[in-house]
Design a protein around this motif. Structure first.
Motif, PDB file in Angstrom:
ATOM      1  N   PHE A   1      76.295  24.429  19.508  1.00 52.72           N
ATOM      2  CA  PHE A   1      75.085  24.699  19.641  1.00 52.72           C
ATOM      3  C   PHE A   1      73.980  24.083  19.007  1.00 52.72           C
ATOM      4  CE2 PHE A   1      77.874  28.145  20.747  1.00 52.72           C
ATOM      5  CZ  PHE A   1      77.240  28.736  21.707  1.00 52.72           C
ATOM      6  N   ALA A   2      72.796  23.990  19.711  1.00 55.70           N
ATOM      7  CA  ALA A   2      71.439  23.556  19.322  1.00 55.70           C
ATOM      8  C   ALA A   2      70.688  24.634  18.948  1.00 55.70           C
ATOM      9  CB  ALA A   2      70.602  22.761  20.301  1.00 55.70           C
ATOM     10  N   HIS A   3      69.834  24.629  17.924  1.00 53.27           N
ATOM     11  CA  HIS A   3      69.151  25.659  17.152  1.00 53.27           C
ATOM     12  C   HIS A   3      67.795  25.060  16.815  1.00 53.27           C
ATOM     13  CE1 HIS A   3      67.947  28.095  13.588  1.00 53.27           C
ATOM     14  NE2 HIS A   3      68.262  29.070  14.453  1.00 53.27           N
ATOM     15  N   GLY A   4      66.795  26.442  16.930  1.00 57.92           N
ATOM     16  CA  GLY A   4      65.447  26.157  16.434  1.00 57.92           C
ATOM     17  C   GLY A   4      64.602  27.570  16.542  1.00 57.92           C
ATOM     18  N   PHE A   5      63.662  27.488  16.006  1.00 55.24           N
ATOM     19  CA  PHE A   5      62.848  28.853  15.975  1.00 55.24           C
ATOM     20  C   PHE A   5      61.381  28.288  16.058  1.00 55.24           C
ATOM     21  CE2 PHE A   5      63.494  27.533  11.440  1.00 55.24           C
ATOM     22  CZ  PHE A   5      62.340  27.743  11.003  1.00 55.24           C
TER      23      PHE A   5
ATOM     24  N   GLU B   1      72.245  13.789  13.226  1.00 55.65           N
ATOM     25  CA  GLU B   1      71.443  14.774  13.865  1.00 55.65           C
ATOM     26  C   GLU B   1      70.666  14.187  15.064  1.00 55.65           C
ATOM     27  OE1 GLU B   1      67.772  17.979  12.177  1.00 55.65           O
ATOM     28  OE2 GLU B   1      67.861  15.702  11.597  1.00 55.65           O
ATOM     29  N   VAL B   2      70.787  15.286  15.981  1.00 52.66           N
ATOM     30  CA  VAL B   2      69.842  14.970  17.457  1.00 52.66           C
ATOM     31  C   VAL B   2      69.240  16.235  17.629  1.00 52.66           C
ATOM     32  CG1 VAL B   2      70.714  15.058  19.846  1.00 52.66           C
ATOM     33  CG2 VAL B   2      72.336  14.103  18.276  1.00 52.66           C
ATOM     34  N   THR B   3      68.105  15.816  18.247  1.00 52.22           N
ATOM     35  CA  THR B   3      67.027  16.696  18.660  1.00 52.22           C
ATOM     36  C   THR B   3      66.978  16.918  20.222  1.00 52.22           C
ATOM     37  OG1 THR B   3      65.636  16.260  16.815  1.00 52.22           O
ATOM     38  CG2 THR B   3      64.415  17.602  18.729  1.00 52.22           C
ATOM     39  N   LEU B   4      67.183  18.288  20.578  1.00 53.83           N
ATOM     40  CA  LEU B   4      67.213  18.623  21.943  1.00 53.83           C
ATOM     41  C   LEU B   4      65.666  18.796  22.233  1.00 53.83           C
ATOM     42  CD1 LEU B   4      68.307  19.569  24.901  1.00 53.83           C
ATOM     43  CD2 LEU B   4      69.226  21.475  23.648  1.00 53.83           C
ATOM     44  N   GLN B   5      65.157  18.589  23.411  1.00 57.50           N
ATOM     45  CA  GLN B   5      63.817  18.671  23.829  1.00 57.50           C
ATOM     46  C   GLN B   5      63.554  20.266  23.992  1.00 57.50           C
ATOM     47  OE1 GLN B   5      62.381  16.503  27.201  1.00 57.50           O
ATOM     48  NE2 GLN B   5      60.782  17.909  27.775  1.00 57.50           N
ATOM     49  N   TRP B   6      62.726  20.672  23.049  1.00 64.56           N
ATOM     50  CA  TRP B   6      62.257  22.399  22.940  1.00 64.56           C
ATOM     51  C   TRP B   6      61.920  22.760  24.134  1.00 64.56           C
ATOM     52  CZ3 TRP B   6      57.554  24.439  23.802  1.00 64.56           C
ATOM     53  CH2 TRP B   6      56.270  23.652  23.837  1.00 64.56           C
ATOM     54  N   ASP B   7      61.139  21.979  25.264  1.00 62.89           N
ATOM     55  CA  ASP B   7      60.494  22.571  26.314  1.00 62.89           C
ATOM     56  C   ASP B   7      61.156  21.869  27.655  1.00 62.89           C
ATOM     57  OD1 ASP B   7      59.395  20.070  26.016  1.00 62.89           O
ATOM     58  OD2 ASP B   7      57.406  20.640  26.607  1.00 62.89           O
ATOM     59  N   ASP B   8      62.569  21.517  27.514  1.00 61.48           N
ATOM     60  CA  ASP B   8      63.060  21.128  28.535  1.00 61.48           C
ATOM     61  C   ASP B   8      63.144  21.820  29.705  1.00 61.48           C
ATOM     62  OD1 ASP B   8      65.087  19.844  30.488  1.00 61.48           O
ATOM     63  OD2 ASP B   8      66.496  19.705  28.913  1.00 61.48           O
ATOM     64  N   SER B   9      62.782  21.351  31.114  1.00 60.84           N
ATOM     65  CA  SER B   9      62.494  22.539  32.153  1.00 60.84           C
ATOM     66  C   SER B   9      63.946  22.984  32.470  1.00 60.84           C
ATOM     67  CB  SER B   9      61.897  21.745  33.450  1.00 60.84           C
ATOM     68  OG  SER B   9      62.348  20.612  33.709  1.00 60.84           O
ATOM     69  N   GLU B  10      64.974  22.004  32.447  1.00 62.23           N
ATOM     70  CA  GLU B  10      66.209  22.203  32.928  1.00 62.23           C
ATOM     71  C   GLU B  10      66.692  23.735  32.010  1.00 62.23           C
ATOM     72  OE1 GLU B  10      71.023  20.378  33.246  1.00 62.23           O
ATOM     73  OE2 GLU B  10      69.115  19.296  32.476  1.00 62.23           O
ATOM     74  N   LEU B  11      66.416  23.658  30.660  1.00 59.57           N
ATOM     75  CA  LEU B  11      66.748  24.980  30.122  1.00 59.57           C
ATOM     76  C   LEU B  11      65.871  26.237  30.248  1.00 59.57           C
ATOM     77  CD1 LEU B  11      67.318  22.992  26.507  1.00 59.57           C
ATOM     78  CD2 LEU B  11      68.954  23.803  28.136  1.00 59.57           C
ATOM     79  N   GLY B  12      64.788  26.095  30.647  1.00 61.45           N
ATOM     80  CA  GLY B  12      63.865  26.980  30.829  1.00 61.45           C
ATOM     81  C   GLY B  12      63.646  28.023  29.875  1.00 61.45           C
TER      82      GLY B  12
END
Length: 185
Positions: free
Chosen positions: A117-121, A143-154
């Motif tokens: 899982f990717a994680h953020g707060f 380490e990898v960063t998933l775009q926090w505002d990716d429209s696919e994730l919503g």
């Protein structure tokens, strides 16, 4: 301790038993046997503890490691955050889905986020102190960063203004980019 299921079966909310009176409170924050049996469902070893402090409006994440993948048991000891985990396990029925919950010093909840899982707060209070246990050591080369505002994730972040981001979080990659790069689980 009460374990609460989420919409993603492997992510668990943990509500510890809190015993308080006019002097303060006591709670057990970690118990190996109970965690293995009631939360993870398997033997789990933690090798690293981390503690961060952030001001209101800061968003950290969404992070994960492709090497030395980490499960995380997270909680807030001061303030409040909106905590998010995104399922990046390609064979999972919940792939690409996210779970978000408020963690605070007041509610004393903990969140179990397993490997994959990717994680953020996002900090919703004036400031927050965030502590977490990790199942593997930090490896900056993985380490990898998933775009926090990716429209696919919503993800529905409870933003009051544009979040404050680190340089690495400003250039996170979309889920599609990470899939194309072979950086998912």
């Amino acid at each position: 301790m009460q374990v609460i299921e989420t919409t993603i079966p492997d992510i668990k909310i943990i509500e510890p038993s809190v015993f308080g009176d006019e002097r303060g409170f006591f709670m057990e924050t970690w118990h190996q046997q109970r965690f293995d049996q009631q939360v993870a469902g398997k033997p789990t070893s933690f090798v690293q503890d981390n503690h961060s402090k952030s001001a209101q409006g800061i968003l950290r994440g969404l992070h994960y490691q492709t090497q030395n993948t980490q499960g995380k048991l997270v909680r807030v000891v001061s303030g409040e955050v909106f905590d998010v985990a995104v399922d990046l396990r390609q064979g999972s029925p919940t792939f690409g889905q996210w779970e978000g919950i408020y963690l605070s010093a007041e509610n004393k909840r903990q969140l179990w986020i397993p490997e994959g899982f990717a994680h953020g707060f996002y900090v919703t209070s004036e400031e927050a102190e965030f502590v977490y246990k990790c199942t593997d050591f930090y490896n900056p080369t993985g380490e990898v960063t998933l775009q926090w505002d990716d429209s696919e994730l919503g993800i529905q972040w409870p933003l009051k203004a544009d979040p404050l981001l680190s340089e690495k979080d400003k250039v996170g990659k979309s889920l599609t980019e990470l899939r194309n790069l072979g950086l998912l689980f």
